[in-house]
Design a protein around this motif. Sequence first.
Motif, short mmCIF file in Angstrom:
data_model
loop_
_atom_site.label_atom_id
_atom_site.label_comp_id
_atom_site.label_asym_id
_atom_site.label_seq_id
_atom_site.Cartn_x
_atom_site.Cartn_y
_atom_site.Cartn_z
N TYR A 1 18.04 48.80 -31.38
CA TYR A 1 19.48 48.85 -31.18
C TYR A 1 20.16 48.29 -32.41
CZ TYR A 1 24.03 47.68 -28.99
OH TYR A 1 25.36 47.58 -28.68
N PHE A 2 21.13 49.05 -32.94
CA PHE A 2 21.88 48.57 -34.10
C PHE A 2 23.31 49.04 -34.03
CE2 PHE A 2 23.33 49.00 -38.57
CZ PHE A 2 23.32 47.64 -38.89
N ASP A 3 24.22 48.09 -33.94
CA ASP A 3 25.66 48.36 -34.02
C ASP A 3 26.09 49.46 -33.05
OD1 ASP A 3 28.20 47.85 -34.98
OD2 ASP A 3 28.02 49.28 -36.64
N GLY A 4 25.59 49.39 -31.80
CA GLY A 4 26.01 50.34 -30.78
C GLY A 4 25.17 51.60 -30.67
N GLU A 5 24.26 51.82 -31.62
CA GLU A 5 23.42 53.00 -31.57
C GLU A 5 22.00 52.63 -31.14
OE1 GLU A 5 23.87 56.08 -34.63
OE2 GLU A 5 25.29 54.71 -35.58
#
Length: 199
Positions: free
Chosen positions: A29-33
């Motif tokens: 998971y990274f910055d909402g993605e």
Amino acid sequence: MGHAELQTRRYTAEEYFALEAASEVRHEYFDGEIFAMAGASKSHNLLAQNVASGLRGGLRGKGCQVFMEDVRLVVKENNHYAYPDVLVSCDPDDRRDPYLVRQLVLIVEVLSPSTAEYDRTEKFAQYQKLPSLRHYLLVSQTAWVVEWFRRDEVGQWIYTLLSEPTDVLEIPDLGLHLPLAELYDDTDVAPLRVAPLAQ
């Protein structure tokens, strides 16, 4: 390990955790993605095992724990969660959470063709924000090559390349003494062959 994008919609951290709890596939998971993790090759798996085994021997009785692949790292709370191939935590607080590691001292990534550049650049830039991180290792699957980044006392990253068949990965503060021959033991990865310079 490689990853493939799941969708382009944005998720909250809570939605991500709910998805992970119900999924048979791991996701970063990274910055909402959210990114689905691709399966690993046998060489990838063996290399991660060999590193973890070398670390466990040196750290036995020192209060540190060695984790592999399925343990989630909190890179940034509610923003970035990752699954490094191998990680080490020596912080008692990390023992209290059954799923997450926050105060790690070492990360190992076994490079895959699809993610090698990402592991070396953007991912490393994110990992460097972890104040507890002291060692970052990149292990090649195509030749006997290990790139070791070590944070010194003033916060600078020192780079060491190990590529000779006789080289030894030695990290005294983690009790690690791992010859490249042992790291690449039982894999089909060959030592690096350097072509002679043209005359």
